[in-house]
Design a protein around this motif. Structure first.
Motif: not given
Length: 241
Positions: A213-241
């Protein structure tokens, strides 16, 4: 009889609430700690005869549909559909006809979304197995091949070749690019498509029924300055709460 009344007649409020709350019989009622506020006393009561619950501490109350709606942060209609799915409840024809539009549309949209997530999870898992850098990162974190397989851990490569591969994979199963865009897994940039999951180790998420129903992503490469974690946006099949 309405669909909600029918559902409540088919379900045991005691059985459903006891799946998440440790309630015990106390006379005509069942009692336990309230799941909706922190407490030490058993102020949460359930009446199997009236098919309702009530908390003397926070005044939360309602029926089995209200309980699921509050616990899962759903609307009443979403909670009803959840119960139909969870307990495989057969709905009589006259109720299906009366609620056909809402039931069919809700189920069709959810089924399409869950199908998409399953396809994307499988595709990202294959990408991980073909990428030594991502695999080595996981092995260095003591994550075994068995665990990678069990949880279908994946990796989303960057670049147009990977994006084209994903789009073709989705289309081969009867879905469209618009499904990827609506889900937020893929987004439109100024010049090309991209994914916020690119160059991340990705952990697919299952719902209570085992559907992707969703995905959680994590950076792992050196020098990647994006937020460490990124989760799927809420949708009809996925609510973060």
């Amino acid at each position: 009889m309405s669909l909600f009344v029918y559902l409540k007649e088919q379900l045991s409020i005691i059985d459903i609430i006891s799946e998440s709350v440790p309630i015990k019989a106390a006379g005509h009622y069942w009692k336990g700690p309230c799941p909706f506020h922190a407490e030490k006393d058993a102020s949460f009561t359930v009446s199997p005869d009236k098919k309702i619950f009530y908390c003397f501490g926070c005044q939360a109350s309602g029926d089995v549909i209200s309980f699921i709606a509050k616990r899962e942060n759903m609307t009443q209609w979403e909670a009803a559909n959840h119960l139909i799915d969870r307990y495989n409840i057969a709905i009589p024809d006259h109720l299906l006809q009366a609620n056909a539009g809402s039931i069919k549309q809700n189920h069709a949209e959810k089924d399409e979304y869950f199908k998409l997530c399953k396809i994307v999870a499988g595709w990202m898992h294959k990408q991980l197995l073909a990428n030594n850098t991502a695999l080595q990162y996981l092995h260095n974190r003591t994550i075994t091949d068995a665990t990678i397989q069990q949880f279908c851990i994946g990796y989303f490569p960057s670049g147009s070749a990977a994006m084209n591969s994903l789009v073709k994979e989705v289309q081969s199963d009867g879905l469209l690019l618009k499904n990827l865009l609506e889900s937020g897994i893929v987004q439109e940039g100024r010049a090309m498509l991209y994914s916020p999951f690119e160059e991340r180790i990705v952990f697919p998420i299952r719902d209570g029924l085992g559907r992707w129903c969703g995905f959680g992503g994590r950076i792992f490469k050196p020098g990647d300055e994006r937020p460490k974690y990124y989760n799927s946006k809420e949708s009809i099949g996925f609510e973060k709460g």
